[in-house]
Design an enzyme around this catalytic site. Structure first.
Site, PDB file in Angstrom:
ATOM      1  N   CYS B  48       0.832  -1.202   0.000  1.00 23.56           N
ATOM      2  CA  CYS B  48       0.000   0.000   0.000  1.00 23.56           C
ATOM      3  C   CYS B  48       0.868   1.255   0.000  1.00 23.56           C
ATOM      4  O   CYS B  48       0.423   2.333  -0.351  1.00 23.56           O
ATOM      5  CB  CYS B  48      -0.986  -0.002   1.162  1.00 23.56           C
ATOM      6  SG  CYS B  48      -0.194  -0.152   2.753  1.00 23.56           S
ATOM      7  N   SER B 105      10.642   2.406   5.200  1.00 27.56           N
ATOM      8  CA  SER B 105       9.234   2.377   5.618  1.00 27.56           C
ATOM      9  C   SER B 105       8.890   3.602   6.448  1.00 27.56           C
ATOM     10  O   SER B 105       9.778   4.289   6.946  1.00 27.56           O
ATOM     11  CB  SER B 105       8.976   1.122   6.466  1.00 27.56           C
ATOM     12  OG  SER B 105       9.258  -0.035   5.715  1.00 27.56           O
TER      13      SER B 105
END
Lengths: 388, 388
Positions: B48, B105
């Site tokens: 995502c 991330s």
């Protein structure tokens, strides 16, 4: 190598003066450094812009040097450190090259420093203060600066109007002694031009002065300069090959008609050069129309100077590239030197090992940046061997 | 290797969505790249937060990829370039390692991405889209991320209060089924805590609600959650091993005296844990003085969280060092690989040359930085050979 430097970059003239070393002090310094047992060699360079000591030896050498300088000059070390630049290893080598090639000078690329470095090295050599490392580095730095002087046009590309005027005078053809009048010879520009011109033989200068008391602030050899009253200038002008005017007068110092009169009957058609470096103009531009007369004004020299500046910038780039190349060679020689004595030992260590096993060993122990170099060298070697 | 990446760093969620590839699109992409003749392998990673294509091949590979993506997604290439990061060579390898180890991330060091990278690699492997280079780099990146998970405490050092509360619940000893009351179970914090707790078996949750219409926004499996009216909370409290309160109420949801009454006659001395994560406090601090009762308030969890943050920062540093080490190994393997097939050729090229002559050849051809590495490796080799 190490270097400590007190230069115009950090220290004002007064401070630099305090750190100038005379011959006796240089000897005292070398003696103290030798006694310290940590210094293998030293070269002392003193010019009006810098005092520098280059030395080779162990890590304690810098400290020994600082102590010796502080002691000889009776300056607290704290005080000393304020004005000091300290270089070591490759940075010291790079500094020596920069200094020697004029890249650490106020006027970039000037070559007076080369003679000064050479003298400092020679002096140290005679006193046997130069070891292997200093010897290699000074010889290479000096050779590099010479190469730059020969291979680039830096030292033959003048920027100053006075030098450009002198070159113009030198190149102007004349029969026998070249006669040059300088109107305003006691002014700053007039004086500088006169000095430049008199650097070459075969030139006779007539300078105009406004008063009987006027004197030159330099002493020309022999009777090559004659001073005459400004008001009598046209009397002498007819005999001149070249007339230079460099006054701050608001009026013309030469008008067309007066000049024509002065020239009349004195080979009126022969080549004459008028040089006007004054602002406002000293010479009537109409004078250029007289037969045989060439007039060069300040704009002409400004243009020359700007063109030369462009050339000089390019030449400085070339010089820098030459310096980098020679510097790298010097660094390599110092790096490689210890291995020459170890070749037999290395040969023994690797005996019986296949090249492959050594290569795998390298791969497993070095990091990727090092491996990249090793593989690049391996590729190179394959080519070089074929070429050899 | 090359990588093009559309990630949260440059592209908002809506754009990322447009660049998500489903299985059919991945196949179409791989097909087009194969047909272009410039691409040797590709791995597509879609989460995502990012859509990334890793590929190996010649210099034209990136262009082929851009064209393929623009065509499949019907997006003008200009548009595509706005959101794209392109990496090549070692930078692409470094990017893969960063992504795989959670350093690219939003939450640094998270390890969900590891599974996603592994799945992307596996999928490409099954479709035979993975060549030597991609294979080495993905296997090494995945192994590195696993090593970080095993050797550091990043994934076992929670920062969120909800996770810390759940850990407290898990560690609290109870006989048989652990009974936990959550006062305010439909609030944000209550819900998160409930979900975390229910991730482990052997726990029964009783949640209080203010109205009959209240419902959970998640669906617990089986009948592990029972909802009761807030006003009846003390009726059930006596049976609980743990009571958690997470309301925004300005009043105490538990007072000392009411709690004492609820506990009376129900093994009043057995260990009970009260957890108060509300600001202002939900629980009367006096309640902690009741026999068997331990009370942990929000300050306790804040302190835990801050301590864990310190630990986590240190562990992230260790993880980064591990990543750099493994990344370097991967880069080395890719660098060295072509030379394995060339060993015989190199051996022939150097046959009959003495090591000394090769060394002098190197000295004369490489620059000082390279010579430094060569000599360092030579020194190393001498030691390594002795050790071997």
């Amino acid at each position: 190598m190490y270097c400590i430097s007190v230069s115009y970059k950090k220290a004002p003239a007064e401070i630099r003066g305090r750190f100038a070393f005379d011959a006796r002090e240089k000897e005292a310094l070398a003696g103290m450094l030798r006694e310290s047992g940590t210094v293998d060699g030293c070269v002392v360079l003193c010019t009006c812009n810098r005092s520098e000591v280059y030395l080779s030896g162990g890590k304690a050498a810098i400290r020994a040097l600082q102590e010796a300088v502080a002691s000889i000059k009776a300056v607290p070390q704290q005080e000393l450190l304020k004005y000091l630049n300290i270089y070591s290893g490759e940075r010291a080598t790079a500094h020596l090259f920069k200094v020697c090639c004029g890249f650490d000078s106020m006027v970039l690329g000037e070559d007076e420093i080369l003679g000064q470095v050479r003298d400092a090295y020679q002096a140290a050599l005679e006193k046997k203060h130069v070891d292997y490392e200093l010897n290699v580095l000074f010889q290479r730095a000096i050779a590099c600066a010479k190469r730059i002087r020969t291979d680039t046009r830096i030292s033959t590309t003048p920027l100053s109007v006075a030098t450009l005027v002198a070159n113009e005078v030198f190149h102007f053809p004349a029969q026998g002694i070249k006669r040059v009048m300088i109107i305003g010879i006691t002014g700053k520009m007039g004086t500088t031009i006169a000095k430049n011109i008199l650097a070459k033989p075969g030139i006779q200068v007539t300078g105009t002065v406004r008063s009987h008391h006027a004197v030159l602030d330099f002493a020309p050899k022999g009777d090559r300069v004659k001073l005459v009253d400004y008001r009598d200038r046209y009397q002498y002008m007819g005999e001149m090959d070249i007339v230079i005017s460099a006054t701050t007068s608001p009026h013309y110092t030469i008008t067309r008609d007066e000049l024509a009169r002065a020239m009349a009957g004195r080979e009126p058609d022969r080549p004459r050069l008028l040089i006007d470096v004054a602002v406002p103009l000293d010479m009537d531009p109409e004078a250029a129309k007289l037969p045989g007369v060439t007039l060069r004004d300040i704009d002409y020299f400004d243009t020359l100077s700007k063109n030369n500046e462009q050339i000089r910038l390019k030449e400085l780039d070339r010089a820098r590239a030459i310096m980098e190349e020679d510097l790298d060679g010097a660094v390599k020689e110092i790096l490689f030197h210890p291995y020459i004595g170890r070749l037999a030992e290395l040969r023994t260590a690797f005996a019986g090992r296949s090249p492959e096993s050594l290569l795998f060993m390298i791969r497993d122990r070095v990091d990727s940046e090092e491996l990249k170099v090793v593989l690049k060298v391996l590729d190179g070697l394959e080519t070089w061997v074929k070429e050899a």
